[in-house]
Design an enzyme around this catalytic site. Structure first.
Site, PDB file in Angstrom:
ATOM      1  NE  ARG A  65      -4.100  -1.478   2.277  1.00 31.38           N
ATOM      2  CZ  ARG A  65      -5.221  -1.392   1.573  1.00 31.38           C
ATOM      3  NH1 ARG A  65      -5.512  -0.314   0.888  1.00 31.38           N
ATOM      4  NH2 ARG A  65      -6.071  -2.388   1.552  1.00 31.38           N
ATOM      5  CG  HIS A 109     -19.848   7.338   3.015  1.00 30.75           C
ATOM      6  ND1 HIS A 109     -19.124   6.203   2.686  1.00 30.75           N
ATOM      7  CD2 HIS A 109     -20.860   6.909   3.807  1.00 30.75           C
ATOM      8  CE1 HIS A 109     -19.673   5.152   3.275  1.00 30.75           C
ATOM      9  NE2 HIS A 109     -20.724   5.551   3.962  1.00 30.75           N
ATOM     10  CG  ASP A 145     -16.463   5.886   5.032  1.00 31.42           C
ATOM     11  OD1 ASP A 145     -15.886   6.573   4.175  1.00 31.42           O
ATOM     12  OD2 ASP A 145     -16.847   4.717   4.814  1.00 31.42           O
TER      13      ASP A 145
HETATM   14  C1  GAR Z   1     -20.874   7.157  -5.293  1.00 33.53           C
HETATM   15  O1  GAR Z   1     -22.167   6.815  -4.874  1.00 33.53           O
HETATM   16  C2  GAR Z   1     -20.001   7.470  -4.096  1.00 33.53           C
HETATM   17  O2  GAR Z   1     -20.680   8.116  -3.063  1.00 33.53           O
HETATM   18  C3  GAR Z   1     -19.592   6.097  -3.662  1.00 33.53           C
HETATM   19  O3  GAR Z   1     -19.346   5.394  -4.855  1.00 33.53           O
HETATM   20  C4  GAR Z   1     -20.150   5.949  -5.897  1.00 33.53           C
HETATM   21  C5  GAR Z   1     -19.235   6.348  -7.028  1.00 33.53           C
HETATM   22  O4  GAR Z   1     -19.975   6.696  -8.151  1.00 33.53           O
HETATM   23  N1  GAR Z   1     -18.426   6.140  -2.837  1.00 33.53           N
HETATM   24  C6  GAR Z   1     -18.133   5.248  -1.908  1.00 33.53           C
HETATM   25  O5  GAR Z   1     -18.836   4.277  -1.672  1.00 33.53           O
HETATM   26  C7  GAR Z   1     -16.858   5.528  -1.146  1.00 33.53           C
HETATM   27  N2  GAR Z   1     -16.637   4.537  -0.172  1.00 33.53           N
HETATM   28  P1  GAR Z   1     -19.317   7.560  -9.302  1.00 33.53           P
HETATM   29  O6  GAR Z   1     -18.043   6.842  -9.727  1.00 33.53           O
HETATM   30  O7  GAR Z   1     -20.329   7.549 -10.402  1.00 33.53           O
HETATM   31  O8  GAR Z   1     -19.046   8.926  -8.767  1.00 33.53           O
END
Ligand code: GAR
Length: 209
Positions: A65, A109, A145
């Site tokens: 990482r 989030h 988060d």
């Molecule tokens: C979104 O809903 C974002 O909030 C979520 O992933 C999706 C990405 O969509 N993020 C997480 O779950 C972070 N842990 P996108 O690629 O279309 O923006």
């Protein structure tokens, strides 16, 4: 003007909403780079179409990482990036990287934090039977988060909702919330102070009456 990098792992719909918002003349920041940990992320092509440099740094090419994050950090520094927006970036970042970007990195989030940290937020909201759900923009801290909240938007959960219908309703809110939150931060109207977000000129007591 702040030089922003958006970190993605997938389709990048939040990324597109940030790029569109930042293209307005009065937006207080420039989107200077889009970076994905997955070479096949659909968002990379969408960023290039918008004329923005889009780079992939494949985490699978690094044995640790830390070495992945060093590559990430180098790419950001080389381009003079001073602020990061995580937008569907699905790699957990180490405390080293998070501390390096402390106060200069936010995430969106898909839940009303502190409820439903982690993944599968819509499914878990349905299982719990909550009647309101939503999304949160927060500063990133080492704990997942758990960072100070900058902005939230609420949606109803309605009878018959599935994970998909709920995700779609929340996503529409994400697309307006994230640019608003980024604007607040870049205008200095939402800033980190002692581990909390302090707001200035955002609303007055009269507005909420
Ligand atoms: C979104 O809903 C974002 O909030 C979520 O992933 C999706 C990405 O969509 N993020 C997480 O779950 C972070 N842990 P996108 O690629 O279309 O923006």
């Amino acid at each position: 003007r702040r030089r922003i990098a958006i970190l993605i792992s997938g389709r990048g719909s939040n990324m597109v909403s940030l790029i569109e918002a930042a293209s307005a003349a009065d937006f207080p920041a420039d989107i200077a780079l889009v970076l994905s940990n997955r070479p096949d992320a659909g968002g990379l092509e969408r960023a290039r179409q918008a004329g923005i440099e889009a780079l992939s740094i494949d985490h699978k090419a690094y044995s640790t990482r830390e070495s992945f994050e060093e590559a990430l950090d180098a790419a950001l520094s080389e381009r003079g990036i001073d602020f990061i927006c995580l937008a569907g970036f699905m790699r957990v970042l180490t405390p080293w990287f998070v501390e390096r970007w402390a106060g200069r990195m936010v995430n969106i989030h898909p839940s009303l934090l502190p409820l439903f940290r982690g993944t599968h937020t819509h499914q878990r909201a349905l299982e719990e039977g909550v009647l309101v759900h939503g999304c949160t923009v927060h500063f990133v801290v080492p704990e997942l988060d758990a960072g100070p909240i900058v902005a939230q938007a609420v949606v109803p959960v309605v009878p018959g909702d599935t994970e998909d219908t709920l995700a779609t309703r929340v996503l529409a809110q994400e697309h307006t919330l994230y640019p608003q939150a980024l604007r607040l931060i870049c205008e200095g109207r939402a800033r980190l102070d002692g581990g909390k977000v302090v707001f200035a000129d955002v609303w007055s007591a009269e507005d909420s009456l």
